[in-house]
Design a protein around this motif. Structure first.
Motif, PDB file in Angstrom:
ATOM      1  N   ASP A  68       0.815  -1.216   0.000  1.00 27.93           N
ATOM      2  CA  ASP A  68       0.000   0.000   0.000  1.00 27.93           C
ATOM      3  C   ASP A  68       0.849   1.267   0.000  1.00 27.93           C
ATOM      4  O   ASP A  68       0.521   2.233  -0.686  1.00 27.93           O
ATOM      5  CB  ASP A  68      -0.931   0.025   1.218  1.00 27.93           C
ATOM      6  N   GLU A  69       1.925   1.271   0.797  1.00 31.24           N
ATOM      7  CA  GLU A  69       2.754   2.468   0.937  1.00 31.24           C
ATOM      8  C   GLU A  69       4.237   2.102   0.891  1.00 31.24           C
ATOM      9  O   GLU A  69       4.968   2.273   1.863  1.00 31.24           O
ATOM     10  CB  GLU A  69       2.441   3.198   2.244  1.00 31.24           C
ATOM     11  N   PRO A  70       4.725   1.606  -0.243  1.00 29.48           N
ATOM     12  CA  PRO A  70       6.142   1.231  -0.313  1.00 29.48           C
ATOM     13  C   PRO A  70       7.075   2.413  -0.095  1.00 29.48           C
ATOM     14  O   PRO A  70       8.200   2.250   0.380  1.00 29.48           O
ATOM     15  CB  PRO A  70       6.292   0.633  -1.715  1.00 29.48           C
ATOM     16  N   GLU A  71       6.597   3.631  -0.437  1.00 32.22           N
ATOM     17  CA  GLU A  71       7.425   4.819  -0.230  1.00 32.22           C
ATOM     18  C   GLU A  71       7.662   5.077   1.256  1.00 32.22           C
ATOM     19  O   GLU A  71       8.754   5.509   1.660  1.00 32.22           O
ATOM     20  CB  GLU A  71       6.792   6.042  -0.898  1.00 32.22           C
ATOM     21  N   THR A  72       6.662   4.783   2.089  1.00 35.84           N
ATOM     22  CA  THR A  72       6.820   4.965   3.533  1.00 35.84           C
ATOM     23  C   THR A  72       7.771   3.922   4.107  1.00 35.84           C
ATOM     24  O   THR A  72       8.630   4.238   4.940  1.00 35.84           O
ATOM     25  CB  THR A  72       5.452   4.882   4.233  1.00 35.84           C
ATOM     26  N   VAL A  73       7.628   2.683   3.662  1.00 36.19           N
ATOM     27  CA  VAL A  73       8.523   1.623   4.131  1.00 36.19           C
ATOM     28  C   VAL A  73       9.965   1.945   3.766  1.00 36.19           C
ATOM     29  O   VAL A  73      10.879   1.837   4.602  1.00 36.19           O
ATOM     30  CB  VAL A  73       8.106   0.262   3.536  1.00 36.19           C
ATOM     31  N   ALA A  74      10.196   2.356   2.520  1.00 38.62           N
ATOM     32  CA  ALA A  74      11.562   2.677   2.083  1.00 38.62           C
ATOM     33  C   ALA A  74      12.134   3.831   2.887  1.00 38.62           C
ATOM     34  O   ALA A  74      13.327   3.829   3.239  1.00 38.62           O
ATOM     35  CB  ALA A  74      11.557   3.004   0.591  1.00 38.62           C
ATOM     36  N   TRP A  75      11.324   4.816   3.177  1.00 36.98           N
ATOM     37  CA  TRP A  75      11.798   5.967   3.959  1.00 36.98           C
ATOM     38  C   TRP A  75      12.173   5.540   5.364  1.00 36.98           C
ATOM     39  O   TRP A  75      13.242   5.934   5.877  1.00 36.98           O
ATOM     40  CB  TRP A  75      10.723   7.040   3.994  1.00 36.98           C
ATOM     41  N   ILE A  76      11.343   4.725   6.009  1.00 33.71           N
ATOM     42  CA  ILE A  76      11.656   4.245   7.361  1.00 33.71           C
ATOM     43  C   ILE A  76      12.963   3.461   7.344  1.00 33.71           C
ATOM     44  O   ILE A  76      13.792   3.584   8.249  1.00 33.71           O
ATOM     45  CB  ILE A  76      10.497   3.403   7.906  1.00 33.71           C
ATOM     46  N   GLU A  77      13.168   2.675   6.307  1.00 28.12           N
ATOM     47  CA  GLU A  77      14.403   1.892   6.218  1.00 28.12           C
ATOM     48  C   GLU A  77      15.626   2.776   6.020  1.00 28.12           C
ATOM     49  O   GLU A  77      16.753   2.340   6.272  1.00 28.12           O
ATOM     50  CB  GLU A  77      14.275   0.874   5.089  1.00 28.12           C
ATOM     51  N   SER A  78      15.415   4.025   5.595  1.00 25.00           N
ATOM     52  CA  SER A  78      16.531   4.947   5.392  1.00 25.00           C
ATOM     53  C   SER A  78      16.868   5.767   6.640  1.00 25.00           C
ATOM     54  O   SER A  78      17.883   6.474   6.653  1.00 25.00           O
ATOM     55  CB  SER A  78      16.221   5.913   4.242  1.00 25.00           C
ATOM     56  N   LEU A  79      16.023   5.696   7.679  1.00 24.28           N
ATOM     57  CA  LEU A  79      16.234   6.542   8.841  1.00 24.28           C
ATOM     58  C   LEU A  79      17.505   6.143   9.585  1.00 24.28           C
ATOM     59  O   LEU A  79      17.770   4.957   9.778  1.00 24.28           O
ATOM     60  CB  LEU A  79      15.040   6.453   9.792  1.00 24.28           C
ATOM     61  N   PRO A  80      18.284   7.119  10.046  1.00 20.18           N
ATOM     62  CA  PRO A  80      19.494   6.798  10.813  1.00 20.18           C
ATOM     63  C   PRO A  80      19.143   6.297  12.208  1.00 20.18           C
ATOM     64  O   PRO A  80      18.035   6.525  12.717  1.00 20.18           O
ATOM     65  CB  PRO A  80      20.231   8.137  10.872  1.00 20.18           C
ATOM     66  N   GLN A  81      20.078   5.613  12.833  1.00 24.67           N
ATOM     67  CA  GLN A  81      19.839   5.029  14.144  1.00 24.67           C
ATOM     68  C   GLN A  81      19.580   6.072  15.227  1.00 24.67           C
ATOM     69  O   GLN A  81      18.940   5.777  16.232  1.00 24.67           O
ATOM     70  CB  GLN A  81      21.026   4.148  14.553  1.00 24.67           C
ATOM     71  N   ASP A  82      20.068   7.291  15.019  1.00 25.65           N
ATOM     72  CA  ASP A  82      19.853   8.333  16.034  1.00 25.65           C
ATOM     73  C   ASP A  82      18.559   9.103  15.825  1.00 25.65           C
ATOM     74  O   ASP A  82      18.281  10.086  16.518  1.00 25.65           O
ATOM     75  CB  ASP A  82      21.024   9.308  16.064  1.00 25.65           C
ATOM     76  N   PRO A 257      12.301  13.877  -4.468  1.00 29.28           N
ATOM     77  CA  PRO A 257      11.775  12.697  -5.178  1.00 29.28           C
ATOM     78  C   PRO A 257      11.980  11.428  -4.352  1.00 29.28           C
ATOM     79  O   PRO A 257      12.894  11.341  -3.531  1.00 29.28           O
ATOM     80  CB  PRO A 257      12.615  12.659  -6.458  1.00 29.28           C
ATOM     81  N   THR A 258      11.108  10.452  -4.574  1.00 29.16           N
ATOM     82  CA  THR A 258      11.272   9.140  -3.957  1.00 29.16           C
ATOM     83  C   THR A 258      11.313   8.087  -5.062  1.00 29.16           C
ATOM     84  O   THR A 258      11.075   8.389  -6.239  1.00 29.16           O
ATOM     85  CB  THR A 258      10.107   8.809  -2.995  1.00 29.16           C
ATOM     86  N   ALA A 259      11.606   6.869  -4.690  1.00 28.56           N
ATOM     87  CA  ALA A 259      11.628   5.780  -5.665  1.00 28.56           C
ATOM     88  C   ALA A 259      10.224   5.380  -6.096  1.00 28.56           C
ATOM     89  O   ALA A 259      10.064   4.558  -7.007  1.00 28.56           O
ATOM     90  CB  ALA A 259      12.358   4.575  -5.079  1.00 28.56           C
ATOM     91  N   PHE A 260       9.197   5.961  -5.446  1.00 29.97           N
ATOM     92  CA  PHE A 260       7.810   5.614  -5.751  1.00 29.97           C
ATOM     93  C   PHE A 260       7.018   6.908  -5.974  1.00 29.97           C
ATOM     94  O   PHE A 260       6.200   7.300  -5.147  1.00 29.97           O
ATOM     95  CB  PHE A 260       7.200   4.794  -4.610  1.00 29.97           C
ATOM     96  N   PRO A 261       7.247   7.588  -7.088  1.00 28.43           N
ATOM     97  CA  PRO A 261       6.610   8.895  -7.319  1.00 28.43           C
ATOM     98  C   PRO A 261       5.093   8.820  -7.390  1.00 28.43           C
ATOM     99  O   PRO A 261       4.420   9.835  -7.188  1.00 28.43           O
ATOM    100  CB  PRO A 261       7.211   9.344  -8.660  1.00 28.43           C
ATOM    101  N   GLU A 262       4.552   7.637  -7.669  1.00 27.09           N
ATOM    102  CA  GLU A 262       3.099   7.502  -7.741  1.00 27.09           C
ATOM    103  C   GLU A 262       2.470   7.370  -6.353  1.00 27.09           C
ATOM    104  O   GLU A 262       1.240   7.448  -6.215  1.00 27.09           O
ATOM    105  CB  GLU A 262       2.724   6.274  -8.591  1.00 27.09           C
ATOM    106  N   GLY A 263       3.270   7.199  -5.336  1.00 29.56           N
ATOM    107  CA  GLY A 263       2.750   7.047  -3.991  1.00 29.56           C
ATOM    108  C   GLY A 263       2.117   8.325  -3.465  1.00 29.56           C
ATOM    109  O   GLY A 263       2.508   9.433  -3.836  1.00 29.56           O
ATOM    110  N   ARG A 264       1.150   8.172  -2.576  1.00 29.74           N
ATOM    111  CA  ARG A 264       0.454   9.356  -2.048  1.00 29.74           C
ATOM    112  C   ARG A 264       1.228  10.024  -0.914  1.00 29.74           C
ATOM    113  O   ARG A 264       0.872  11.125  -0.490  1.00 29.74           O
ATOM    114  CB  ARG A 264      -0.934   8.976  -1.563  1.00 29.74           C
ATOM    115  N   ASN A 265       2.275   9.381  -0.403  1.00 32.95           N
ATOM    116  CA  ASN A 265       3.094   9.968   0.651  1.00 32.95           C
ATOM    117  C   ASN A 265       4.302  10.653   0.016  1.00 32.95           C
ATOM    118  O   ASN A 265       5.068  10.032  -0.723  1.00 32.95           O
ATOM    119  CB  ASN A 265       3.546   8.894   1.638  1.00 32.95           C
ATOM    120  N   LYS A 266       4.464  11.943   0.344  1.00 34.57           N
ATOM    121  CA  LYS A 266       5.503  12.758  -0.285  1.00 34.57           C
ATOM    122  C   LYS A 266       6.567  13.115   0.747  1.00 34.57           C
ATOM    123  O   LYS A 266       6.283  13.368   1.915  1.00 34.57           O
ATOM    124  CB  LYS A 266       4.879  14.041  -0.847  1.00 34.57           C
ATOM    125  N   LEU A 267       7.797  13.164   0.279  1.00 42.03           N
ATOM    126  CA  LEU A 267       8.947  13.413   1.142  1.00 42.03           C
ATOM    127  C   LEU A 267       9.393  14.872   1.029  1.00 42.03           C
ATOM    128  O   LEU A 267       9.563  15.397  -0.085  1.00 42.03           O
ATOM    129  CB  LEU A 267      10.102  12.492   0.764  1.00 42.03           C
TER     130      LEU A 267
END
Length: 271
Positions: A68-82, A257-267
């Protein structure tokens, strides 16, 4: 099919308990409902996640993980540990819990009481109460007591398209329905009054008052927030989409831009 089978199972339980004394019948049905509450398990790069489903809608997000929201998952996976993530409109906690499993500290805001109960249970089931703090308050552009307005068909756990302090939502105006008394804070006031961990990253998905929340978070947005992922419906509500983008521009954030430009969640990131 799922609804029909569910109704049949419920009718069968009522029939099986009909001969009992009314109190024992009620208790038997309560125990049956408790035993029948389903759980949905998903495998992720951060390990197995488990979500409880006292309503069909409460399982919806978990079932759609990474679809449903691959752009959100990818963004969370990019977050730094701090990172310190504020998940505003956390619902049942899919993304808050996934972020926590990846080592991120999370403050999850979910004002709908029935959904907050499921969010809290999911935090417990996944063993992340040391990394996720869930708060049953609304964030807005004012600190005040008001109502969380809900359509009468959307009060079960996991439902969305509610609105705090106004009947206006991204999908239109809520007519009638249920009003849940709710306390609201500006994000800036919440952080200052309670010495809360300040966000480095924000996920914002509240289906209507995103711009108001951003205005109430102006201090945090300028001081500590590095990135923000916000749900925007350009086609459904272009006026609201413009309000969100204008609010972010005024705070010095630009869309990335994100890897999922069609996604409804914008960065958005600090310019």
């Amino acid at each position: 099919m799922s609804r029909s089978v569910g109704r049949f199972a419920a009718d069968l339980a009522r029939l099986a308990t009909a001969p009992l004394h009314p109190w024992r019948r009620a208790m038997a049905q309560a125990f049956a409902a408790q035993r029948l509450t389903p759980q949905w398990t998903i495998e992720t790069p951060a390990g197995r996640l488990v979500f409880t489903g006292p309503s069909g809608r409460a399982l919806h997000d978990a079932h759609g993980f990474n679809k449903d929201e691959p752009e959100t998952v990818a963004w969370i996976e990019s977050l730094p540990q701090d990172a310190v993530l504020w998940d505003i409109g956390a619902n049942v906690g899919l993304y808050a819990i996934y972020a926590a499993k990846r080592g991120v500290r999370v403050l999850a805001f979910e004002p709908a009481a029935s959904t907050l109960a499921v969010l809290t249970r999911n935090i417990e089931l996944n063993g992340v109460s040391d990394r996720v703090a869930a708060y049953g308050i609304a964030l807005s552009d004012q600190t005040k007591l008001d109502a969380l307005y809900m359509d009468s068909a959307r009060t079960e756990p996991g439902h969305a398209v509610h609105s705090f302090g106004t009947r206006r939502t991204v999908a239109g105006v809520i007519e009638g329905g249920f009003q849940q008394a709710t306390i609201g804070y500006t994000a800036d006031a919440f952080a200052a009054q309670f010495s809360a961990p300040k966000p480095t990253h924000v996920k914002l998905d509240v289906d209507g008052i995103e711009a108001e929340i951003l205005r109430g978070a102006a201090g945090l947005m300028r001081d500590t927030v590095r990135e923000l992922m916000v749900e925007i419906y350009d086609d459904m509500n272009p006026e609201q989409a413009k309000d969100i983008r204008d609010a972010l521009a005024a705070l010095g954030f630009v869309e990335k831009p994100t890897a999922f430009p069609e996604g409804r969640n914008k960065l958005f990131a600090r310019a």
